[in-house]
Write a protein that holds these residues in place. Structure first.
Motif, PDB file in Angstrom:
ATOM      1  N   UNK A 143       0.815  -1.203   0.000  1.00  0.00           N
ATOM      2  CA  UNK A 143       0.000   0.000   0.000  1.00  0.00           C
ATOM      3  C   UNK A 143       0.859   1.269   0.000  1.00  0.00           C
ATOM      4  N   UNK A 144       2.180   1.074  -0.011  1.00  0.00           N
ATOM      5  CA  UNK A 144       3.071   2.237  -0.023  1.00  0.00           C
ATOM      6  C   UNK A 144       3.033   3.024   1.265  1.00  0.00           C
ATOM      7  N   UNK A 145       2.885   2.318   2.378  1.00  0.00           N
ATOM      8  CA  UNK A 145       2.721   3.002   3.658  1.00  0.00           C
ATOM      9  C   UNK A 145       3.853   2.681   4.636  1.00  0.00           C
ATOM     10  N   UNK A 146       4.927   2.076   4.111  1.00  0.00           N
ATOM     11  CA  UNK A 146       5.995   1.616   5.004  1.00  0.00           C
ATOM     12  C   UNK A 146       6.473   2.709   5.961  1.00  0.00           C
ATOM     13  N   UNK A 147       6.560   3.935   5.446  1.00  0.00           N
ATOM     14  CA  UNK A 147       7.074   5.016   6.294  1.00  0.00           C
ATOM     15  C   UNK A 147       6.043   5.546   7.281  1.00  0.00           C
ATOM     16  N   UNK A 148       4.818   5.029   7.186  1.00  0.00           N
ATOM     17  CA  UNK A 148       3.757   5.562   8.047  1.00  0.00           C
ATOM     18  C   UNK A 148       3.261   4.539   9.062  1.00  0.00           C
ATOM     19  N   UNK A 149       4.054   3.467   9.255  1.00  0.00           N
ATOM     20  CA  UNK A 149       3.620   2.387  10.145  1.00  0.00           C
ATOM     21  C   UNK A 149       3.244   2.909  11.522  1.00  0.00           C
ATOM     22  N   UNK A 203      -6.785   9.420   1.040  1.00  0.00           N
ATOM     23  CA  UNK A 203      -6.392   8.284   0.217  1.00  0.00           C
ATOM     24  C   UNK A 203      -5.563   7.281   1.002  1.00  0.00           C
ATOM     25  N   UNK A 204      -4.641   7.816   1.822  1.00  0.00           N
ATOM     26  CA  UNK A 204      -3.808   6.926   2.637  1.00  0.00           C
ATOM     27  C   UNK A 204      -4.652   6.188   3.668  1.00  0.00           C
ATOM     28  N   UNK A 205      -5.625   6.895   4.241  1.00  0.00           N
ATOM     29  CA  UNK A 205      -6.494   6.236   5.223  1.00  0.00           C
ATOM     30  C   UNK A 205      -7.230   5.060   4.593  1.00  0.00           C
ATOM     31  N   UNK A 206      -7.704   5.245   3.351  1.00  0.00           N
ATOM     32  CA  UNK A 206      -8.415   4.148   2.702  1.00  0.00           C
ATOM     33  C   UNK A 206      -7.469   2.996   2.372  1.00  0.00           C
ATOM     34  N   UNK A 207      -6.198   3.315   2.096  1.00  0.00           N
ATOM     35  CA  UNK A 207      -5.233   2.242   1.848  1.00  0.00           C
ATOM     36  C   UNK A 207      -5.015   1.428   3.120  1.00  0.00           C
ATOM     37  N   UNK A 208      -4.990   2.120   4.257  1.00  0.00           N
ATOM     38  CA  UNK A 208      -4.870   1.402   5.532  1.00  0.00           C
ATOM     39  C   UNK A 208      -6.097   0.505   5.737  1.00  0.00           C
ATOM     40  N   UNK A 209      -7.274   1.061   5.429  1.00  0.00           N
ATOM     41  CA  UNK A 209      -8.508   0.288   5.617  1.00  0.00           C
ATOM     42  C   UNK A 209      -8.504  -0.964   4.741  1.00  0.00           C
ATOM     43  N   UNK A 210      -7.980  -0.829   3.509  1.00  0.00           N
ATOM     44  CA  UNK A 210      -7.918  -1.991   2.613  1.00  0.00           C
ATOM     45  C   UNK A 210      -6.919  -3.016   3.153  1.00  0.00           C
ATOM     46  N   UNK A 220      -4.279   0.177  -7.823  1.00  0.00           N
ATOM     47  CA  UNK A 220      -3.847  -0.557  -6.639  1.00  0.00           C
ATOM     48  C   UNK A 220      -4.792  -1.718  -6.328  1.00  0.00           C
ATOM     49  N   UNK A 221      -6.077  -1.439  -6.380  1.00  0.00           N
ATOM     50  CA  UNK A 221      -7.031  -2.477  -5.984  1.00  0.00           C
ATOM     51  C   UNK A 221      -7.093  -3.585  -7.050  1.00  0.00           C
ATOM     52  N   UNK A 246      -6.316  -7.459  -6.354  1.00  0.00           N
ATOM     53  CA  UNK A 246      -7.240  -8.502  -6.818  1.00  0.00           C
ATOM     54  C   UNK A 246      -6.489  -9.642  -7.500  1.00  0.00           C
ATOM     55  N   UNK A 247      -5.520  -9.273  -8.332  1.00  0.00           N
ATOM     56  CA  UNK A 247      -4.735 -10.264  -9.064  1.00  0.00           C
ATOM     57  C   UNK A 247      -3.827 -11.045  -8.102  1.00  0.00           C
ATOM     58  N   UNK A 248      -3.217 -10.296  -7.181  1.00  0.00           N
ATOM     59  CA  UNK A 248      -2.219 -10.849  -6.257  1.00  0.00           C
ATOM     60  C   UNK A 248      -2.853 -11.796  -5.246  1.00  0.00           C
ATOM     61  N   UNK A 249      -4.000 -11.384  -4.688  1.00  0.00           N
ATOM     62  CA  UNK A 249      -4.588 -12.113  -3.567  1.00  0.00           C
ATOM     63  C   UNK A 249      -5.659 -13.107  -3.984  1.00  0.00           C
ATOM     64  N   UNK A 250      -5.999 -13.098  -5.282  1.00  0.00           N
ATOM     65  CA  UNK A 250      -7.043 -13.998  -5.785  1.00  0.00           C
ATOM     66  C   UNK A 250      -8.354 -13.821  -5.019  1.00  0.00           C
ATOM     67  N   UNK A 251      -8.611 -12.574  -4.614  1.00  0.00           N
ATOM     68  CA  UNK A 251      -9.821 -12.295  -3.845  1.00  0.00           C
ATOM     69  C   UNK A 251     -11.001 -12.107  -4.786  1.00  0.00           C
TER      70      UNK A 251
END
Lengths: 279, 297
Positions: free
Chosen positions: A132-138, A148-155, A186-187, A191-196
């Motif tokens: 999610x590109x959030x490594x620096x915001x752990x 946008x970042x908040x929604x990435x955390x939620x995902x 991103x989503x 989808x492709x990565x997680x086969x969700x």
């Protein structure tokens, strides 16, 4: 089709209040294939969010049945994660702790055996964070992040327990256009990565076409499925396709149909009359 | 208490708004006018030093007025003593009339009544705010009792509990508990439904949702409620010490009235105000320390 991931059979929902009854859904039937990315659009009041919430188990159904891998849905479960439009993050937890929230829950910890799995879980949280590109915001708190970042955390938090199905209820509705485009790619990557299997509700037709392999158009009063469109785009998509003739043709077709089903065409005549009177 | 949540969704809009506003304020305008414009902007911001200066001025100016009024000899010292008299009286109270004992016993009574009230109101409020049947059963009753004047319970309390410490604590308890329950219930009800539903879709069970979502989410609001109700507990002190007390700030005020020691009445009232202010600030400090995520927006 017996291999449906989610089988929605004649589902109806009636909201009953003191003063009136509202038929939010009337006999909705749909099969969602495993690993499908299916999107739902429609005029407001068409019941698309209600349908999603029923599948999540957050709302009960009045009639019909929903089968998940052949078993009827009975309340919320870890196998179906949900991403909401907003306000769902825990503001008192850091980004990392939000993502790892499910690790404290009994359902999850019961399935974890030994330290090895805990290790894997930490690895997964880190992987989701970097995905999610959030490594620096752990260690940041949600209030310090942009929408946008908040929604990435939620995902990321929703993906943490490896749900087979991801239910998304207008997750990007509050984001600006540029951020939304980034989130779309991103989503699709997730989808492709997680086969969700992803069920995605939106009011944005372009978003619905770009993301989905099928677009389900729902109509209001009573809420029902009006039509289902196969999206004539390759599985691998990029933003330029939004300008392709197939894309725009489908967009026009769906928009026209939404307008026809929304029951608001008369308003223009009404407006013309009013203008005439005023003139 | 929900402000941080609603703000967070809009944070990425703020910079743009600021940029858009800049050319407007950069337009040539007389200096004095821009300054006044900044002062009177609706919900505008002020430099920290200005805020502190204004707060200090607001606190001190009544004292100056009071001092001027008495210094000019406009008041009969019997009814309105001068600040100097009150200070002097405070000194005597401290050195020979057991001020510390009075403060100690009053703080103890307030804290015992407030503490007992919080101890019961927190779980009860949590249940009322979380479970609809509990709410339906207890809320109307609580609403009813909270309108009964705590002062009117004094005769009953004296009959039932007697006239020792217990009765004073009980009066403060009656004065704060019922309000506190309803406020805590409201704090709990204000936890956003999506926070709860998000936990449900991650497989959380009922007790996990209460423990891991509702409680932590409502904590800042509950601390605010405690801060406010603690202030109310202090206002019931004088009432509580009507009951056969022989020490305490409220009692000292009542006794001073009997002997027309207006300077001591002033001193007592000011002291209670001061202690209240300090408690309030302590709660605010605690809130900032315990919930750093609230202010970091």
């Amino acid at each position: 089709m017996t291999d449906a991931k989610i089988r929605i059979q004649q589902v109806g929902k009636t909201f009953i209040s003191d003063t009136r009854e509202v038929e939010a859904l009337q006999s909705v039937s749909l099969d969602v294939r495993p690993n499908e990315f299916i999107t739902f659009v429609g005029a407001s009041g068409c019941g698309k969010s209600t349908l999603l919430r029923i599948i999540a188990g957050l709302e009960t159904l009045s009639r019909g049945e929903i089968l998940l891998d052949g078993n009827p849905v009975d309340g919320p479960g870890v196998d179906r994660a949900m991403v909401f439009q907003h306000y769902s993050l825990y503001p008192w937890l850091t980004v990392m702790k939000n993502i790892k929230f499910c690790r404290q829950l009994k359902v999850i910890s019961d399935t974890v055996r030994g330290d090895g799995d805990v290790e894997t879980a930490s690895g997964r949280a880190d992987a989701l964070l970097s995905l999610m590109g959030l490594t620096n915001f752990a260690e940041a708190f949600p209030s310090q992040l942009s929408g946008g970042m908040q929604q990435r955390v939620a995902i990321a938090r929703a993906l943490m327990p490896k749900p087979a199905t991801l239910l998304m209820d207008e997750p990007f509705g509050a984001l600006d256009a540029q951020t939304r485009e980034v989130m779309h790619d991103l989503i699709r990557h997730v989808h492709k990565l997680e086969k969700t299997t992803i069920l995605f509700v939106t009011h944005d037709v372009e978003e619905a076409i770009y993301l989905g392999s099928r677009v389900v158009l729902m109509a209001p009063r009573p809420g029902r499925i009006d039509s289902i469109y196969e999206v004539p785009l390759p599985a691998q998509r990029d933003q330029d396709m939004k300008l392709s003739p197939e894309f725009t043709a489908l967009k026009r077709e769906i928009l026209t149909r939404i307008r026809e089903t929304s029951g608001m065409q008369t308003d223009l005549d009404q407006l013309a009359k009013l203008t005439a009177i005023a003139g | 208490m929900t402000a941080h949540l609603s703000l967070s969704a809009n944070t990425n809009l703020e910079p743009r708004a600021a940029v858009a506003a800049q050319p407007v304020s950069a337009e040539p305008a007389p200096v004095a006018k821009t300054r006044r414009a900044r002062w009177w902007r609706i919900r505008g911001d002020l430099p920290k030093t200005t805020v502190w200066t204004l707060a200090a001025a607001g606190l001190i100016s009544p004292f100056i007025l009071w001092w001027a009024y008495t210094a000019l000899g406009l008041a009969d010292p019997m009814f309105m003593p001068s600040p100097g008299d009150v200070l002097e009286r405070l000194g005597r109270w401290w050195s020979s009339e057991g001020l510390l004992t009075d403060i100690g016993i009053s703080v103890w009574r307030v804290m015992a009544g407030f503490g007992a009230s919080a101890l019961l109101a927190l779980p009860l409020g949590l249940y009322i705010g979380t479970y609809r049947p509990v709410q339906a059963f207890l809320e109307p009753l609580t609403d009813f009792i909270r309108y009964m004047p705590a002062v009117a319970f004094i005769p009953l309390v004296m009959l039932w509990v007697g006239i020792d410490e217990g009765s004073k604590v009980l009066i403060i308890f009656i004065g704060t508990f019922f309000q506190m329950v309803l406020m805590v219930a409201e704090d709990v009800r204000r936890v956003p439904m999506t926070q709860i539903e998000a936990a449900q879709t991650m497989g959380a069970n009922r007790s996990e949702i209460v423990k891991l979502v509702i409680l932590p989410s409502a904590r800042p609001a509950i601390l605010d409620t405690l801060r406010i109700t603690c202030g109310w507990a202090w206002t019931y002190l004088v009432v509580a010490e009507l009951v056969a007390a022989n020490s305490g700030l409220g009692y000292a005020i009542l006794k001073a009235q009997r002997y027309m020691h207006t300077d001591k009445i002033f001193a007592g009232i000011l002291l209670i105000g001061l202690i209240g202010l300090l408690t309030d600030q302590a709660f605010r400090w605690l809130s900032r320390r315990a919930f750093p995520w609230r202010t970091q927006a």
